[in-house]
Enzyme design. Structure first.
Site, short mmCIF file in Angstrom:
data_model
loop_
_atom_site.label_atom_id
_atom_site.label_comp_id
_atom_site.label_asym_id
_atom_site.label_seq_id
_atom_site.Cartn_x
_atom_site.Cartn_y
_atom_site.Cartn_z
N LYS A 279 0.84 -1.19 0.00
CA LYS A 279 0.00 0.00 0.00
C LYS A 279 0.89 1.26 0.00
O LYS A 279 2.02 1.21 0.48
CB LYS A 279 -0.86 0.03 1.28
CG LYS A 279 -2.02 -0.94 1.30
CD LYS A 279 -2.83 -0.76 2.57
CE LYS A 279 -3.97 -1.77 2.64
NZ LYS A 279 -4.99 -1.60 1.59
N ASP A 290 -7.65 -3.12 10.71
CA ASP A 290 -8.11 -4.14 9.76
C ASP A 290 -8.52 -5.45 10.44
O ASP A 290 -8.84 -6.43 9.79
CB ASP A 290 -7.01 -4.38 8.70
CG ASP A 290 -7.58 -4.79 7.35
OD1 ASP A 290 -8.78 -4.56 7.11
OD2 ASP A 290 -6.81 -5.35 6.54
N ARG A 353 -10.32 -11.51 1.94
CA ARG A 353 -11.13 -12.60 1.40
C ARG A 353 -10.39 -13.93 1.52
O ARG A 353 -11.02 -14.99 1.60
CB ARG A 353 -11.54 -12.27 -0.04
CG ARG A 353 -10.40 -12.15 -1.00
CD ARG A 353 -10.77 -11.36 -2.26
NE ARG A 353 -10.81 -9.91 -2.00
CZ ARG A 353 -11.11 -9.00 -2.92
NH1 ARG A 353 -11.42 -9.38 -4.16
NH2 ARG A 353 -11.12 -7.73 -2.62
N1 BES Z 1 -8.13 -3.71 4.43
C1 BES Z 1 -8.29 -3.29 3.08
C2 BES Z 1 -9.59 -2.52 2.85
C3 BES Z 1 -9.77 -1.23 3.58
C4 BES Z 1 -9.47 -0.02 2.98
C5 BES Z 1 -10.28 -1.20 4.87
C6 BES Z 1 -9.64 1.17 3.67
C7 BES Z 1 -10.46 -0.01 5.54
C8 BES Z 1 -10.15 1.18 4.94
C9 BES Z 1 -8.29 -4.50 2.16
O1 BES Z 1 -7.51 -5.55 2.58
C10 BES Z 1 -7.76 -4.05 0.85
O2 BES Z 1 -6.62 -3.70 0.79
N2 BES Z 1 -8.59 -4.10 -0.20
C11 BES Z 1 -8.20 -3.70 -1.49
C12 BES Z 1 -8.71 -4.73 -2.47
C13 BES Z 1 -8.13 -4.62 -3.86
C14 BES Z 1 -6.64 -4.89 -3.85
C15 BES Z 1 -8.84 -5.59 -4.78
C16 BES Z 1 -8.81 -2.33 -1.78
O3 BES Z 1 -9.92 -2.05 -1.32
O4 BES Z 1 -8.14 -1.53 -2.42
ZN ZN Z 2 -7.20 -5.72 4.57
MN MN Z 3 -5.51 -5.39 1.94
#
Ligand code: BES
Ligand code: ZN
Ligand code: MN
Length: 500
Positions: A279, A290, A353
């Protein structure tokens, strides 16, 4: 801070601060407000006549009693018009009022719940007041070592005065439920607010064990070796990059004999760096939250253990960090979940997931008759619904209707999202049964379509709480920081199942 319920009259309460409520545009004072007004020689009525106080929802004014009452101060609290007199309205106003009382250093408080009780009954009134006060007064300040950085005032105890004798027993029930719901939520907030170095999977497991010991739940922690034997290749692939050992938490409430349990499956990523699909740095600290799904499961199980609904509930939380390292999972890797399905991992940041696939798999192996997962799954949820409503996804109308009823009582609002088959086409893989991301379009829905494959034919509801896990300000029952949503909805769901 303790909340209690008592019968009797508001005027002779031996406390520091008395609270009475006045409605919007109310000309004649009644009940508790009229009694206090009489003791104060008409001060409240004068205030209304002069237009100095209108009774708008949330309006607060302080009067000195100067010996007219045992309490030194009276706080007059506006409750607005008839449309504001819902359980959620009273709960949120109680949250705001709690903080206002703390600012006034209100000490011991007695408040009349008459207006709420007249509008929504004794049980709902006591529940709303109790939840609102305990939730609204929550704070996470354990790491401030200087007292100057903590709120100075205190609200040490609140007595809810239920003046109607016939409603007293109902009010006591509402107090008990409300206390369990709010304290369960505050437990989830505590876990979510704790930084990731102090809330590793090991800490989570210790908290689950301590909770089980204190409350009579059963607790099993599945360690890495056992998870390998169970074939949890999807969950374990997320743990590959971390030096912290993964912990798969299993809690059980047994209140329903031999019936198949409701399973609550919470995502427990104690920190999400994204892994090799790293990230961006800005704002990454938010990812300490998370594990809010897992925290909500723990908070709900605490409340369920207290309220003892006559139903079986299985609480599951696959916990791990998601870290990049030489041993981390790489984009393109293929792993096998415990139900035998193969997964192509295209983005290691779509890790929630992956841990849930095995969380759902384990719940099904344990014979769950219904699955509810709670997960900070997709940033796209914030685009779709913002921080107001939780997005829900399901393969079963009846189970979703149960969750809707629970949400209507808790006030934690949800919105059902679509699950058309075409969205599933976006996660078809060239090399495995499924891939773990479908790209940007409908990101929250393709994530849900992924999970659906692991629920198989078991009734299932997925709650994506990514956008509601934290609040940027104090408002109503919410306090800046982790919100603890949807603990209260999960508990109401279990209570509803026990009632049949
Ligand atoms: N934990 C994140 C989602 C999230 C984002 C939670 C902001 C709380 C605040 C999750 O694991 C994630 O990174 N999701 C990605 C999925 C993508 C790579 C398909 C996302 O939402 O960008
Ligand atoms: Zn996550
Ligand atoms: Mn993630």
């Amino acid at each position: 801070m303790d909340v209690t319920v008592s019968g009797g009259s508001i005027v002779n309460q031996q406390v520091d601060t008395v609270v009475v409520e006045v409605g919007d545009g109310q000309r004649r004072l009644t009940g508790a407000a009229a009694q206090i007004d009489a003791a104060l020689d008409g001060a409240i009525a004068d205030m209304l006549r002069s237009g100095f106080f209108a009774g708008r929802a949330g309006e607060v004014v302080t009067l000195l009693t100067r010996g007219a009452l045992p309490a030194a101060r009276v706080v007059v609290h506006g409750i607005g018009g008839a449309t504001a007199r819902t359980e959620d309205g009273f709960r949120n106003r109680a949250g705001n009022l709690g903080r206002a009382l703390r600012g006034l250093n209100a000490g011991r408080v007695a408040t009349s719940t008459q207006a709420a009780s007249d509008a929504i009954g004794g049980e709902g009134a006591a529940r709303a007041w109790t939840e609102g006060l305990i939730l609204g007064l929550y704070r996470f300040d354990k790491h401030h070592t200087s007292a100057a950085d903590r709120p100075r005032g205190t609200v040490s105890a609140v007595t809810l005065i239920e003046a109607t004798g016939t409603r007293l027993a109902a009010a006591r029930r509402g107090l008990e439920t409300g206390t369990a719901l709010a304290e369960g939520t505050n437990l989830a907030r505590d876990l979510g607010n704790e930084p990731a170095n102090l809330m590793t999977p090991t800490h989570m497991a210790e908290r689950a064990q301590a909770l089980a010991e204190a409350s009579g739940l059963d607790c099993t922690i599945i360690e890495r070796a056992e998870a390998e034997r169970l074939g949890m290749g999807s969950y374990l692939s997320v743990a590959n990059g971390s030096v912290q050992p993964p912990k798969f938490i299993v809690l059980r409430h047994r209140g329903g004999g031999r019936a198949r349990p409701l399973a609550l499956v919470g995502k427990g990523i104690t920190f999400d760096t994204g892994g090799i699909s790293l990230k961006p740095g800005a704002g990454m600290e938010r990812m300490k939250g998370d594990m809010t799904g897992a925290a909500a499961m723990l908070g709900a199980m605490q409340a369920i253990a207290r309220l003892q609904p006559a139903t079986n509930v299985l609480g599951i939380a696959p916990c791990t960090e998601n870290m990049p390292s030489g041993s981390a999972t790489k984009p393109g890797d293929v792993v096998y979940a415990m139900d035998g399905q193969s997964i192509e991992i295209l983005n290691t940041d779509a890790e929630g997931r992956l841990v849930l696939a095995d969380g759902l798999g384990y719940a099904r192996r344990e014979g769950a008759s219904a699955l509810v997962d709670i997960a900070t799954l997709t940033g796209a949820m914030n685009v779709a619904l913002g921080n107001v409503r939780i997005g829900t996804f399901t393969n079963n109308d009846r189970l979703h209707a149960e969750v809707e009823r629970a949400s209507a009582v808790s006030g934690e609002r949800i919105w059902r999202m679509p699950m058309d088959a075409e969205y599933g086409d976006l996660i078809k893989s060239d090399v495995a049964d499924v891939k773990n991301t479908g790209g940007a379009p409908a990101g929250s829905i393709t994530a849900a379509k992924f999970l659906e494959k692991f629920a198989h034919d078991t009734p299932w509801v997925h709650m994506d709480i990514a956008a509601v896990m934290d609040s940027d300000r104090d408002t109503g029952v919410l306090v800046k920081g982790n919100t603890g949503r949807p603990v209260r909805t999960l508990v109401h769901l279990a209570l509803g199942r026990a009632r049949g």
